[in-house]
Design a protein around this motif. Structure first.
Motif, PDB file in Angstrom:
ATOM      1  N   ARG A   1     -31.001  38.055  67.167  1.00  0.00           N
ATOM      2  CA  ARG A   1     -31.277  38.456  65.783  1.00  0.00           C
ATOM      3  C   ARG A   1     -30.239  37.806  64.874  1.00  0.00           C
ATOM      4  O   ARG A   1     -29.056  37.764  65.202  1.00  0.00           O
ATOM      5  CB  ARG A   1     -31.214  39.970  65.623  1.00  0.00           C
ATOM      6  N   ILE A   2     -30.698  37.307  63.711  1.00  0.00           N
ATOM      7  CA  ILE A   2     -29.776  36.601  62.832  1.00  0.00           C
ATOM      8  C   ILE A   2     -30.051  36.932  61.374  1.00  0.00           C
ATOM      9  O   ILE A   2     -31.211  37.102  60.964  1.00  0.00           O
ATOM     10  CB  ILE A   2     -29.863  35.067  63.049  1.00  0.00           C
ATOM     11  N   ASP A   3     -28.972  37.068  60.609  1.00  0.00           N
ATOM     12  CA  ASP A   3     -29.002  37.075  59.150  1.00  0.00           C
ATOM     13  C   ASP A   3     -28.318  35.790  58.706  1.00  0.00           C
ATOM     14  O   ASP A   3     -27.145  35.549  59.044  1.00  0.00           O
ATOM     15  CB  ASP A   3     -28.271  38.294  58.583  1.00  0.00           C
ATOM     16  N   TYR A   4     -29.039  34.976  57.942  1.00  0.00           N
ATOM     17  CA  TYR A   4     -28.582  33.620  57.637  1.00  0.00           C
ATOM     18  C   TYR A   4     -28.714  33.357  56.142  1.00  0.00           C
ATOM     19  O   TYR A   4     -29.748  33.656  55.543  1.00  0.00           O
ATOM     20  CB  TYR A   4     -29.431  32.614  58.424  1.00  0.00           C
ATOM     21  N   THR A   5     -27.637  32.806  55.550  1.00  0.00           N
ATOM     22  CA  THR A   5     -27.673  32.439  54.132  1.00  0.00           C
ATOM     23  C   THR A   5     -27.035  31.073  53.957  1.00  0.00           C
ATOM     24  O   THR A   5     -25.941  30.815  54.491  1.00  0.00           O
ATOM     25  CB  THR A   5     -26.923  33.459  53.266  1.00  0.00           C
ATOM     26  N   TYR A   6     -27.720  30.206  53.228  1.00  0.00           N
ATOM     27  CA  TYR A   6     -27.191  28.886  52.901  1.00  0.00           C
ATOM     28  C   TYR A   6     -26.817  28.878  51.426  1.00  0.00           C
ATOM     29  O   TYR A   6     -27.662  29.142  50.556  1.00  0.00           O
ATOM     30  CB  TYR A   6     -28.230  27.803  53.185  1.00  0.00           C
ATOM     31  N   TYR A   7     -25.530  28.594  51.139  1.00  0.00           N
ATOM     32  CA  TYR A   7     -25.011  28.691  49.778  1.00  0.00           C
ATOM     33  C   TYR A   7     -24.862  27.311  49.147  1.00  0.00           C
ATOM     34  O   TYR A   7     -24.583  26.315  49.816  1.00  0.00           O
ATOM     35  CB  TYR A   7     -23.642  29.364  49.783  1.00  0.00           C
ATOM     36  N   ASN A   8     -25.011  27.279  47.835  1.00  0.00           N
ATOM     37  CA  ASN A   8     -24.633  26.129  47.008  1.00  0.00           C
ATOM     38  C   ASN A   8     -23.604  26.623  45.997  1.00  0.00           C
ATOM     39  O   ASN A   8     -23.765  27.689  45.407  1.00  0.00           O
ATOM     40  CB  ASN A   8     -25.848  25.548  46.284  1.00  0.00           C
ATOM     41  N   PHE A   9     -22.517  25.839  45.790  1.00  0.00           N
ATOM     42  CA  PHE A   9     -21.451  26.300  44.908  1.00  0.00           C
ATOM     43  C   PHE A   9     -20.759  25.112  44.257  1.00  0.00           C
ATOM     44  O   PHE A   9     -21.052  23.943  44.551  1.00  0.00           O
ATOM     45  CB  PHE A   9     -20.440  27.152  45.698  1.00  0.00           C
ATOM     46  N   LYS A  10     -19.821  25.411  43.350  1.00  0.00           N
ATOM     47  CA  LYS A  10     -19.034  24.391  42.676  1.00  0.00           C
ATOM     48  C   LYS A  10     -17.688  24.226  43.377  1.00  0.00           C
ATOM     49  O   LYS A  10     -17.094  25.191  43.844  1.00  0.00           O
ATOM     50  CB  LYS A  10     -18.813  24.769  41.220  1.00  0.00           C
ATOM     51  N   SER A  11     -17.190  22.978  43.402  1.00  0.00           N
ATOM     52  CA  SER A  11     -15.920  22.712  44.066  1.00  0.00           C
ATOM     53  C   SER A  11     -14.736  23.311  43.328  1.00  0.00           C
ATOM     54  O   SER A  11     -13.721  23.649  43.941  1.00  0.00           O
ATOM     55  CB  SER A  11     -15.710  21.198  44.211  1.00  0.00           C
ATOM     56  N   ALA A  12     -14.828  23.394  42.026  1.00  0.00           N
ATOM     57  CA  ALA A  12     -13.771  23.980  41.189  1.00  0.00           C
ATOM     58  C   ALA A  12     -12.435  23.267  41.381  1.00  0.00           C
ATOM     59  O   ALA A  12     -11.369  23.881  41.245  1.00  0.00           O
ATOM     60  CB  ALA A  12     -13.632  25.474  41.481  1.00  0.00           C
ATOM     61  N   GLY A  13     -12.474  21.964  41.732  1.00  0.00           N
ATOM     62  CA  GLY A  13     -11.256  21.177  41.858  1.00  0.00           C
ATOM     63  C   GLY A  13     -10.413  21.478  43.069  1.00  0.00           C
ATOM     64  O   GLY A  13      -9.252  21.047  43.140  1.00  0.00           O
ATOM     65  N   ARG A  14     -10.938  22.188  44.048  1.00  0.00           N
ATOM     66  CA  ARG A  14     -10.152  22.609  45.200  1.00  0.00           C
ATOM     67  C   ARG A  14     -10.445  21.729  46.415  1.00  0.00           C
ATOM     68  O   ARG A  14     -11.589  21.320  46.631  1.00  0.00           O
ATOM     69  CB  ARG A  14     -10.447  24.065  45.541  1.00  0.00           C
ATOM     70  N   ASP A  15      -9.407  21.450  47.192  1.00  0.00           N
ATOM     71  CA  ASP A  15      -9.595  20.639  48.394  1.00  0.00           C
ATOM     72  C   ASP A  15     -10.545  21.333  49.374  1.00  0.00           C
ATOM     73  O   ASP A  15     -11.426  20.714  49.954  1.00  0.00           O
ATOM     74  CB  ASP A  15      -8.249  20.383  49.078  1.00  0.00           C
ATOM     75  N   PHE A  16     -10.328  22.637  49.608  1.00  0.00           N
ATOM     76  CA  PHE A  16     -11.175  23.423  50.493  1.00  0.00           C
ATOM     77  C   PHE A  16     -11.640  24.670  49.746  1.00  0.00           C
ATOM     78  O   PHE A  16     -10.903  25.232  48.944  1.00  0.00           O
ATOM     79  CB  PHE A  16     -10.413  23.859  51.759  1.00  0.00           C
ATOM     80  N   VAL A  17     -12.869  25.085  49.998  1.00  0.00           N
ATOM     81  CA  VAL A  17     -13.410  26.311  49.417  1.00  0.00           C
ATOM     82  C   VAL A  17     -13.760  27.254  50.557  1.00  0.00           C
ATOM     83  O   VAL A  17     -14.508  26.887  51.465  1.00  0.00           O
ATOM     84  CB  VAL A  17     -14.649  26.024  48.549  1.00  0.00           C
ATOM     85  N   SER A  18     -13.218  28.469  50.501  1.00  0.00           N
ATOM     86  CA  SER A  18     -13.429  29.430  51.569  1.00  0.00           C
ATOM     87  C   SER A  18     -14.675  30.263  51.315  1.00  0.00           C
ATOM     88  O   SER A  18     -15.198  30.329  50.196  1.00  0.00           O
ATOM     89  CB  SER A  18     -12.213  30.355  51.691  1.00  0.00           C
ATOM     90  N   TYR A  19     -15.121  30.936  52.355  1.00  0.00           N
ATOM     91  CA  TYR A  19     -16.287  31.813  52.237  1.00  0.00           C
ATOM     92  C   TYR A  19     -15.991  32.982  51.294  1.00  0.00           C
ATOM     93  O   TYR A  19     -16.862  33.394  50.523  1.00  0.00           O
ATOM     94  CB  TYR A  19     -16.683  32.315  53.618  1.00  0.00           C
ATOM     95  N   ASP A  20     -14.773  33.496  51.344  1.00  0.00           N
ATOM     96  CA  ASP A  20     -14.409  34.588  50.429  1.00  0.00           C
ATOM     97  C   ASP A  20     -14.519  34.143  48.977  1.00  0.00           C
ATOM     98  O   ASP A  20     -14.966  34.899  48.115  1.00  0.00           O
ATOM     99  CB  ASP A  20     -12.998  35.084  50.731  1.00  0.00           C
ATOM    100  N   GLU A  21     -14.116  32.906  48.680  1.00  0.00           N
ATOM    101  CA  GLU A  21     -14.231  32.389  47.314  1.00  0.00           C
ATOM    102  C   GLU A  21     -15.693  32.210  46.919  1.00  0.00           C
ATOM    103  O   GLU A  21     -16.070  32.447  45.767  1.00  0.00           O
ATOM    104  CB  GLU A  21     -13.479  31.064  47.203  1.00  0.00           C
ATOM    105  N   VAL A  22     -16.504  31.779  47.885  1.00  0.00           N
ATOM    106  CA  VAL A  22     -17.933  31.644  47.606  1.00  0.00           C
ATOM    107  C   VAL A  22     -18.528  32.990  47.206  1.00  0.00           C
ATOM    108  O   VAL A  22     -19.364  33.081  46.289  1.00  0.00           O
ATOM    109  CB  VAL A  22     -18.659  31.065  48.843  1.00  0.00           C
ATOM    110  N   LEU A  23     -18.085  34.054  47.846  1.00  0.00           N
ATOM    111  CA  LEU A  23     -18.647  35.379  47.561  1.00  0.00           C
ATOM    112  C   LEU A  23     -18.126  35.994  46.273  1.00  0.00           C
ATOM    113  O   LEU A  23     -18.868  36.679  45.565  1.00  0.00           O
ATOM    114  CB  LEU A  23     -18.341  36.327  48.727  1.00  0.00           C
ATOM    115  N   THR A  24     -16.841  35.757  45.956  1.00  0.00           N
ATOM    116  CA  THR A  24     -16.210  36.557  44.903  1.00  0.00           C
ATOM    117  C   THR A  24     -15.735  35.778  43.687  1.00  0.00           C
ATOM    118  O   THR A  24     -15.544  36.384  42.625  1.00  0.00           O
ATOM    119  CB  THR A  24     -15.012  37.314  45.484  1.00  0.00           C
ATOM    120  N   ASP A  25     -15.512  34.467  43.803  1.00  0.00           N
ATOM    121  CA  ASP A  25     -14.898  33.728  42.704  1.00  0.00           C
ATOM    122  C   ASP A  25     -15.963  33.289  41.696  1.00  0.00           C
ATOM    123  O   ASP A  25     -16.845  32.491  42.022  1.00  0.00           O
ATOM    124  CB  ASP A  25     -14.164  32.497  43.256  1.00  0.00           C
ATOM    125  N   PRO A  26     -15.903  33.750  40.448  1.00  0.00           N
ATOM    126  CA  PRO A  26     -16.924  33.353  39.461  1.00  0.00           C
ATOM    127  C   PRO A  26     -16.846  31.871  39.097  1.00  0.00           C
ATOM    128  O   PRO A  26     -17.838  31.295  38.644  1.00  0.00           O
ATOM    129  CB  PRO A  26     -16.607  34.246  38.257  1.00  0.00           C
TER     130      PRO A  26
END
Length: 446
Positions: A316-341
């Protein structure tokens, strides 16, 4: 163990299995220890060893450990220094208890951690053997037919990299692209000898955590980076009943249960375009199996082995594919994807509660005949099985689905022999594999 292992090692072993057997404590033994070491270039060293301690008349313990360190092997021509080092540590404690002649228990606890500098990628031009057209690895060099160095065309002076396989370019210096893998586990092996048969129970639990910062753009500037995380939890239980009786008929019965929870993310960041994307998924796998195998000695020279395994897998799987902005950062974490406006993530593909159930029967039949004490010929037919998998790279809703279970039928003829008082071993085998629904991972970067 070569080829599909459809009976005793049955789960997902269409290609084979590797079995590791660790040195165990010995009840009634003496205090003992062992050490093994290696040294090499790039400041490499490896040290491993163990100490065994008797604990009275019915118990013994063994503590063992491992350290591996090595400096970077590849030259970082952009920032200087070296890349891709190793730093690994592990420890294992075993306790063996034998309160009676019939019962024994082996309890084990393990811990390991890897804090190394992650691999880098190296893009090279090459010529397609069929079309004779250059496959170009821009913005690197242009050495294959039809390839030009785009960096040079735009006025950037880059040295020739393809002449040295140990020279890399990366925006991330040593330590800025770490991979951390941490795992610990507990297991218990219990055996009770009833005389004609032995009943065995094997229980295990493993808990892991991984974090991986990868420079996948192969450039001195951050073209593409990837931050991956994983949190697996695994529980396994197996029961086996094996004969101790007539050597002319050796058999084993077993039941198997496996339960895994896995949460993982893979956020890819394309900094020059200011975009990012990647999946996050929560997956639950349960697998059950019943298996049996027996070997009957038809004559003193001829053995017949038959094995069967029934498997049932539920995923069983729950799966989400995200699209986001880089915001000038070398790496973007999953926490930032969820919470950073500022990252402003949106959901491209969403799959909630997708379930796959698969049942399968696998196994083997083999005949072996001893021509003499030093030579045996054999013939075997084996069926292996690999459970269904979800397409974890799906960026389109139509691709977010399970792929069918893989099955392989293997047929083999062979000779095993030893000569000159076992000074020479000669083995010869011919085999044929027939796959159905072969599962393969393909990275199509465009």
């Amino acid at each position: 163990l070569k080829g599909p292992q459809g009976t005793l090692y049955g789960r997902n072993t269409t290609g084979g299995a590797v079995k590791f057997v660790s040195r165990k404590p010995e009840v009634g033994g003496d205090v003992s220890g062992d050490f093994y070491g290696e040294v090499g270039n790039y400041n490499y060293y490896k040290a491993e060893g163990g100490v065994a301690l008797p604990l009275g008349d019915i118990a013994a313990a063994r503590l063992s450990g491992l350290i591996v360190k090595r400096g970077g092997v590849y030259r970082d021509y952009v920032n200087g220094g070296r890349l891709i080092d190793k730093d690994m540590k592990a420890v294992r404690l075993q306790l063996k208890i034998e309160p009676t002649d019939s019962f024994s228990a082996l309890l084990m606890a393990t811990y390991g951690k890897n804090d190394s500098d992650d691999v880098r990628y190296k893009r090279i031009d090459y010529t397609n053997a069929q079309t004779l057209v250059g496959e170009c690895a821009n913005p690197s060099v242009g050495s294959a037919p039809g390839c030009t160095n785009l960096a040079t065309a735009f006025g950037f002076a880059l040295p020739e990299l393809n002449t040295d396989i140990y020279q890399l370019q990366s925006f991330a210096r040593r330590g800025q692209s770490p991979v951390t893998i941490e795992v610990y586990g507990l297991s218990a092996n219990l055996d009770y000898d009833f005389g004609p048969v032995t009943l065995s129970s094997v229980t295990s639990y493993y808990h892991g955590k991984t974090t991986d910062y990868s420079d996948v753009g192969t450039s001195s500037v951050n073209l593409a980076s990837q931050l991956s995380t994983g949190r697996p939890r695994q529980f396994g239980q197996e029961f086996r009943l094996a004969t101790n009786g007539d050597p002319r008929f050796r058999w084993l019965l077993g039941a198997f249960y496996f339960d895994e929870k896995l949460f993982a993310t893979q956020m890819i960041n394309i900094l020059p375009f200011g975009i990012g994307f990647g999946p996050a998924y929560d997956q639950r796998t349960r697998s059950k199996a019943l298996f049996a195998e027996g070997t009957y000695r038809v004559t003193p020279q001829l053995d017949l082995t038959v094995g069967l395994r029934y498997s049932h897998d539920r995923k069983r799987i729950d799966y989400t594919y995200y699209n986001f902005k880089s915001a000038g950062r070398d790496f973007v974490s999953y926490d930032e994807v969820l919470t950073d406006p500022i990252v402003a993530a949106t959901r491209g593909v969403v799959v909630n509660g997708a379930v796959d159930r698969t049942s399968n029967v696998s196994g083997r039949v083999s005949l072996s005949y001893k021509l003499n004490p030093d030579m045996m010929i054999y013939a075997s037919a084996n069926r292996g099985y690999k459970a269904a998998e979800f397409n974890l790279g799906a960026s389109r809703q139509s691709a977010a689905a399970y792929v069918a279970p893989e099955r392989v039928d293997q047929f083999e003829l062979g000779v095993k022999s030893q000569f000159l008082n076992r000074a020479v071993t000669f083995n010869l085998a011919g085999y044929y594999y027939k796959y159905k629904n072969k599962q393969e991972t393909v990275f199509n970067t465009g």
